[in-house]
Design a protein around this motif. Structure first.
Motif, PDB file in Angstrom:
ATOM      1  N   THR A  97       0.858  -1.194   0.000  1.00 35.31           N
ATOM      2  CA  THR A  97       0.000   0.000   0.000  1.00 35.31           C
ATOM      3  C   THR A  97       0.886   1.233   0.000  1.00 35.31           C
ATOM      4  O   THR A  97       2.075   1.165   0.309  1.00 35.31           O
ATOM      5  CB  THR A  97      -0.910   0.027   1.244  1.00 35.31           C
ATOM      6  N   GLY A  98       0.291   2.378  -0.304  1.00 37.64           N
ATOM      7  CA  GLY A  98       1.022   3.633  -0.244  1.00 37.64           C
ATOM      8  C   GLY A  98       2.050   3.763  -1.351  1.00 37.64           C
ATOM      9  O   GLY A  98       2.035   3.046  -2.334  1.00 37.64           O
ATOM     10  N   GLN A  99       2.978   4.709  -1.148  1.00 36.61           N
ATOM     11  CA  GLN A  99       3.975   4.987  -2.169  1.00 36.61           C
ATOM     12  C   GLN A  99       5.033   3.898  -2.185  1.00 36.61           C
ATOM     13  O   GLN A  99       5.299   3.242  -1.205  1.00 36.61           O
ATOM     14  CB  GLN A  99       4.640   6.340  -1.900  1.00 36.61           C
ATOM     15  N   GLY A 100       5.674   3.739  -3.300  1.00 35.75           N
ATOM     16  CA  GLY A 100       6.740   2.766  -3.425  1.00 35.75           C
ATOM     17  C   GLY A 100       6.982   2.458  -4.886  1.00 35.75           C
ATOM     18  O   GLY A 100       6.042   2.363  -5.670  1.00 35.75           O
ATOM     19  N   SER A 101       8.249   2.334  -5.261  1.00 29.89           N
ATOM     20  CA  SER A 101       8.589   2.092  -6.659  1.00 29.89           C
ATOM     21  C   SER A 101       8.677   0.618  -6.983  1.00 29.89           C
ATOM     22  O   SER A 101       8.801   0.254  -8.150  1.00 29.89           O
ATOM     23  CB  SER A 101       9.937   2.764  -6.975  1.00 29.89           C
ATOM     24  N   GLY A 102       8.647  -0.250  -5.977  1.00 31.40           N
ATOM     25  CA  GLY A 102       8.829  -1.669  -6.231  1.00 31.40           C
ATOM     26  C   GLY A 102      10.263  -2.005  -6.606  1.00 31.40           C
ATOM     27  O   GLY A 102      10.525  -3.030  -7.231  1.00 31.40           O
ATOM     28  N   MET A 103      11.206  -1.126  -6.212  1.00 29.76           N
ATOM     29  CA  MET A 103      12.598  -1.311  -6.598  1.00 29.76           C
ATOM     30  C   MET A 103      13.455  -1.891  -5.481  1.00 29.76           C
ATOM     31  O   MET A 103      14.580  -2.328  -5.729  1.00 29.76           O
ATOM     32  CB  MET A 103      13.199   0.041  -7.012  1.00 29.76           C
ATOM     33  N   GLY A 104      12.961  -1.900  -4.235  1.00 36.79           N
ATOM     34  CA  GLY A 104      13.799  -2.268  -3.095  1.00 36.79           C
ATOM     35  C   GLY A 104      14.444  -3.630  -3.222  1.00 36.79           C
ATOM     36  O   GLY A 104      15.664  -3.788  -3.077  1.00 36.79           O
ATOM     37  N   LEU A 105      13.647  -4.667  -3.488  1.00 37.49           N
ATOM     38  CA  LEU A 105      14.184  -6.019  -3.560  1.00 37.49           C
ATOM     39  C   LEU A 105      15.003  -6.228  -4.828  1.00 37.49           C
ATOM     40  O   LEU A 105      15.945  -7.025  -4.840  1.00 37.49           O
ATOM     41  CB  LEU A 105      13.053  -7.047  -3.472  1.00 37.49           C
ATOM     42  N   TYR A 106      14.664  -5.521  -5.895  1.00 36.29           N
ATOM     43  CA  TYR A 106      15.487  -5.592  -7.111  1.00 36.29           C
ATOM     44  C   TYR A 106      16.884  -5.039  -6.814  1.00 36.29           C
ATOM     45  O   TYR A 106      17.899  -5.611  -7.239  1.00 36.29           O
ATOM     46  CB  TYR A 106      14.823  -4.802  -8.231  1.00 36.29           C
ATOM     47  N   ILE A 107      16.946  -3.933  -6.082  1.00 33.71           N
ATOM     48  CA  ILE A 107      18.228  -3.351  -5.700  1.00 33.71           C
ATOM     49  C   ILE A 107      19.001  -4.329  -4.832  1.00 33.71           C
ATOM     50  O   ILE A 107      20.207  -4.525  -5.005  1.00 33.71           O
ATOM     51  CB  ILE A 107      18.010  -2.022  -4.948  1.00 33.71           C
ATOM     52  N   VAL A 108      18.311  -4.965  -3.884  1.00 30.24           N
ATOM     53  CA  VAL A 108      18.953  -5.954  -3.018  1.00 30.24           C
ATOM     54  C   VAL A 108      19.589  -7.061  -3.860  1.00 30.24           C
ATOM     55  O   VAL A 108      20.757  -7.423  -3.679  1.00 30.24           O
ATOM     56  CB  VAL A 108      17.937  -6.552  -2.026  1.00 30.24           C
ATOM     57  N   ARG A 109      18.822  -7.629  -4.775  1.00 24.78           N
ATOM     58  CA  ARG A 109      19.344  -8.720  -5.585  1.00 24.78           C
ATOM     59  C   ARG A 109      20.522  -8.273  -6.439  1.00 24.78           C
ATOM     60  O   ARG A 109      21.513  -8.997  -6.588  1.00 24.78           O
ATOM     61  CB  ARG A 109      18.250  -9.285  -6.497  1.00 24.78           C
ATOM     62  N   SER A 110      20.453  -7.066  -6.999  1.00 26.30           N
ATOM     63  CA  SER A 110      21.542  -6.568  -7.836  1.00 26.30           C
ATOM     64  C   SER A 110      22.841  -6.463  -7.040  1.00 26.30           C
ATOM     65  O   SER A 110      23.907  -6.833  -7.534  1.00 26.30           O
ATOM     66  CB  SER A 110      21.177  -5.194  -8.419  1.00 26.30           C
ATOM     67  N   ILE A 111      22.751  -5.959  -5.821  1.00 30.93           N
ATOM     68  CA  ILE A 111      23.945  -5.824  -4.986  1.00 30.93           C
ATOM     69  C   ILE A 111      24.492  -7.194  -4.619  1.00 30.93           C
ATOM     70  O   ILE A 111      25.697  -7.466  -4.744  1.00 30.93           O
ATOM     71  CB  ILE A 111      23.628  -5.018  -3.709  1.00 30.93           C
ATOM     72  N   VAL A 112      23.611  -8.081  -4.143  1.00 28.83           N
ATOM     73  CA  VAL A 112      24.046  -9.396  -3.673  1.00 28.83           C
ATOM     74  C   VAL A 112      24.654 -10.210  -4.812  1.00 28.83           C
ATOM     75  O   VAL A 112      25.681 -10.884  -4.632  1.00 28.83           O
ATOM     76  CB  VAL A 112      22.872 -10.148  -3.015  1.00 28.83           C
ATOM     77  N   GLN A 113      24.054 -10.160  -5.986  1.00 29.41           N
ATOM     78  CA  GLN A 113      24.627 -10.876  -7.127  1.00 29.41           C
ATOM     79  C   GLN A 113      25.995 -10.312  -7.492  1.00 29.41           C
ATOM     80  O   GLN A 113      26.855 -11.028  -8.010  1.00 29.41           O
ATOM     81  CB  GLN A 113      23.688 -10.804  -8.324  1.00 29.41           C
ATOM     82  N   GLY A 114      26.208  -9.027  -7.202  1.00 33.49           N
ATOM     83  CA  GLY A 114      27.496  -8.407  -7.491  1.00 33.49           C
ATOM     84  C   GLY A 114      28.637  -9.032  -6.714  1.00 33.49           C
ATOM     85  O   GLY A 114      29.776  -9.060  -7.188  1.00 33.49           O
ATOM     86  N   TRP A 115      28.378  -9.518  -5.502  1.00 33.49           N
ATOM     87  CA  TRP A 115      29.448 -10.196  -4.745  1.00 33.49           C
ATOM     88  C   TRP A 115      29.316 -11.721  -4.829  1.00 33.49           C
ATOM     89  O   TRP A 115      29.973 -12.454  -4.112  1.00 33.49           O
ATOM     90  CB  TRP A 115      29.531  -9.716  -3.304  1.00 33.49           C
ATOM     91  N   GLY A 116      28.460 -12.197  -5.741  1.00 37.40           N
ATOM     92  CA  GLY A 116      28.366 -13.633  -5.998  1.00 37.40           C
ATOM     93  C   GLY A 116      27.391 -14.377  -5.119  1.00 37.40           C
ATOM     94  O   GLY A 116      27.338 -15.614  -5.158  1.00 37.40           O
ATOM     95  N   GLY A 117      26.578 -13.648  -4.341  1.00 36.62           N
ATOM     96  CA  GLY A 117      25.638 -14.292  -3.431  1.00 36.62           C
ATOM     97  C   GLY A 117      24.291 -14.563  -4.066  1.00 36.62           C
ATOM     98  O   GLY A 117      24.070 -14.310  -5.257  1.00 36.62           O
ATOM     99  N   GLN A 118      23.373 -15.064  -3.244  1.00 34.83           N
ATOM    100  CA  GLN A 118      22.026 -15.395  -3.696  1.00 34.83           C
ATOM    101  C   GLN A 118      21.001 -14.681  -2.826  1.00 34.83           C
ATOM    102  O   GLN A 118      21.261 -14.352  -1.663  1.00 34.83           O
ATOM    103  CB  GLN A 118      21.782 -16.901  -3.630  1.00 34.83           C
ATOM    104  N   THR A 119      19.813 -14.434  -3.385  1.00 38.66           N
ATOM    105  CA  THR A 119      18.695 -13.850  -2.637  1.00 38.66           C
ATOM    106  C   THR A 119      17.469 -14.714  -2.833  1.00 38.66           C
ATOM    107  O   THR A 119      17.275 -15.294  -3.897  1.00 38.66           O
ATOM    108  CB  THR A 119      18.387 -12.423  -3.127  1.00 38.66           C
ATOM    109  N   TRP A 120      16.634 -14.792  -1.823  1.00 40.74           N
ATOM    110  CA  TRP A 120      15.376 -15.521  -1.934  1.00 40.74           C
ATOM    111  C   TRP A 120      14.444 -15.120  -0.796  1.00 40.74           C
ATOM    112  O   TRP A 120      14.869 -14.499   0.188  1.00 40.74           O
ATOM    113  CB  TRP A 120      15.620 -17.039  -1.922  1.00 40.74           C
ATOM    114  N   ALA A 121      13.177 -15.468  -0.945  1.00 43.83           N
ATOM    115  CA  ALA A 121      12.175 -15.242   0.094  1.00 43.83           C
ATOM    116  C   ALA A 121      11.445 -16.548   0.331  1.00 43.83           C
ATOM    117  O   ALA A 121      11.226 -17.330  -0.599  1.00 43.83           O
ATOM    118  CB  ALA A 121      11.195 -14.147  -0.326  1.00 43.83           C
ATOM    119  N   GLU A 122      11.077 -16.793   1.577  1.00 42.70           N
ATOM    120  CA  GLU A 122      10.382 -18.029   1.922  1.00 42.70           C
ATOM    121  C   GLU A 122       9.550 -17.814   3.171  1.00 42.70           C
ATOM    122  O   GLU A 122       9.678 -16.806   3.866  1.00 42.70           O
ATOM    123  CB  GLU A 122      11.384 -19.169   2.140  1.00 42.70           C
ATOM    124  N   ARG A 123       8.693 -18.771   3.449  1.00 45.10           N
ATOM    125  CA  ARG A 123       7.867 -18.748   4.642  1.00 45.10           C
ATOM    126  C   ARG A 123       8.505 -19.671   5.672  1.00 45.10           C
ATOM    127  O   ARG A 123       8.767 -20.845   5.388  1.00 45.10           O
ATOM    128  CB  ARG A 123       6.445 -19.223   4.313  1.00 45.10           C
TER     129      ARG A 123
END
Length: 334
Positions: free
Chosen positions: A289-315
């Protein structure tokens, strides 16, 4: 692909090692990730292992057959006849096809560039989204400055100043996000606790406003750019505060995973759906809800992939976990 292409073109022209070196040359061809098909006078002389997988025809069945029987596309047959390069969309994949030839010999090199094209599209979209997002704080700052040109009660002027500072902070974060892929990496060895302390200090006003607590797992030595690591933590923790219920805790758990360290941010938000898409550009959760570009997690993944890591979400149980890995340094925190 340039070095491989030169060697393949030489092979297509008949410049192939003989006797004992032939087996080594074949093994080298089969080790290439690109599919390679060689012909003489329109007849297949060799396909490497990647080509056999792509077209479903092993070398022993491909040798001596017309090109069209193997590639099953007139477009590729014509490309081999004239030479050049083109891209094909096949079953949802993007294939870059390059052909070279002389009077009698030709070579076709096919490379799967699907992921590369997807990342290019995401980068274009990310840039467009961030450019659009700049308009709101810039317009707000213009309005604040125009209002402050006039005499007004001190309390009202202070409200305008506070609004301007908030928009300036938002603008600064957008600049940070936009610069992620272009800043040089300044990696060093640091304890995670150092990054955790910086994140907690910067998020203190938001934690207070949400009446939330923030806890961190055991410390580990890691190898990362401190500023980029901080940006990952800020995005994930802010995400947890935004989508988790007010007053609920946010926990940052850590664990050693061989030579890597795993960091997970847990919140009590609604159960996640379609977790794979959350890290794409301009994507927000179904409860956003509210304002937001939907870019936060994309930025996270871009940074993490830059150092060779992985990103994921789970329950995890009744909680959402947003996780990433980064290079660890043995000697602290297991």
């Amino acid at each position: 692909m340039d070095g491989a292409g030169v060697t393949v073109r030489r092979a297509a022209a008949g410049d192939v090692p003989t006797q004992g070196a032939a087996e080594e040359w074949i093994m080298w061809m089969d080790a290439l990730p690109q599919a390679v098909l060689l012909t003489r006078a329109g007849v297949v002389t060799r396909v490497n292992a990647a080509a056999a997988r792509l077209w479903g025809v092993p070398q022993e069945r491909a040798e001596g057959r017309p090109v069209l029987e193997i590639v099953r596309r007139h477009t590729l047959e014509a490309l081999l006849e004239r030479g050049g390069e083109l891209e094909l969309e096949v079953s949802g994949r993007t294939l870059r096809c390059t052909a070279t030839r002389d009077d009698t010999h030709s070579a076709l090199i096919v490379e799967d560039v699907t992921e590369h094209r997807r990342r290019e599209a995401e980068l274009r979209e990310a840039t467009a989204v961030l450019s659009h997002e700049f308009r709101t704080p810039v317009a707000a700052l213009r309005g604040v400055l125009e209002a402050l040109e006039y005499d007004m009660p001190q309390e009202l002027a202070q409200n305008f100043v506070r609004q301007g500072l908030q928009e300036t902070e938002r603008l600064a974060r957008l600049v940070e996000d936009l610069a992620v892929g272009f800043r040089p990496t300044r990696a060093r060895t640091l304890p995670l606790a150092e990054a955790f302390a910086r994140a907690e200090r910067l998020l203190a006003p938001e934690l207070l406003a949400r009446q939330a607590t923030l806890s961190f797992g055991p410390d580990h030595l890691v190898r990362a750019d401190p500023d980029k690591l901080l940006q990952v933590l800020l995005n994930l923790i802010e995400n947890a505060l935004k989508y988790g219920p007010a007053g609920h805790p946010v926990d940052v758990q850590t664990a050693g995973r061989g030579t890597w360290v795993e960091v997970c941010v847990l919140d009590d938000g609604a159960a996640l759906t379609d977790t794979d898409s959350l890290f794409r550009a301009h994507t927000r959760g179904h409860s956003a809800t509210g304002q937001g570009s939907g870019m936060g997690l994309y930025i996270v993944r871009s940074i993490v992939q830059g150092w060779g890591g992985q990103t994921w979400a789970e329950r995890r149980g009744q909680r959402n976990a947003f996780c990433f890995t980064l290079p660890g340094v043995s000697g602290l925190g297991g």
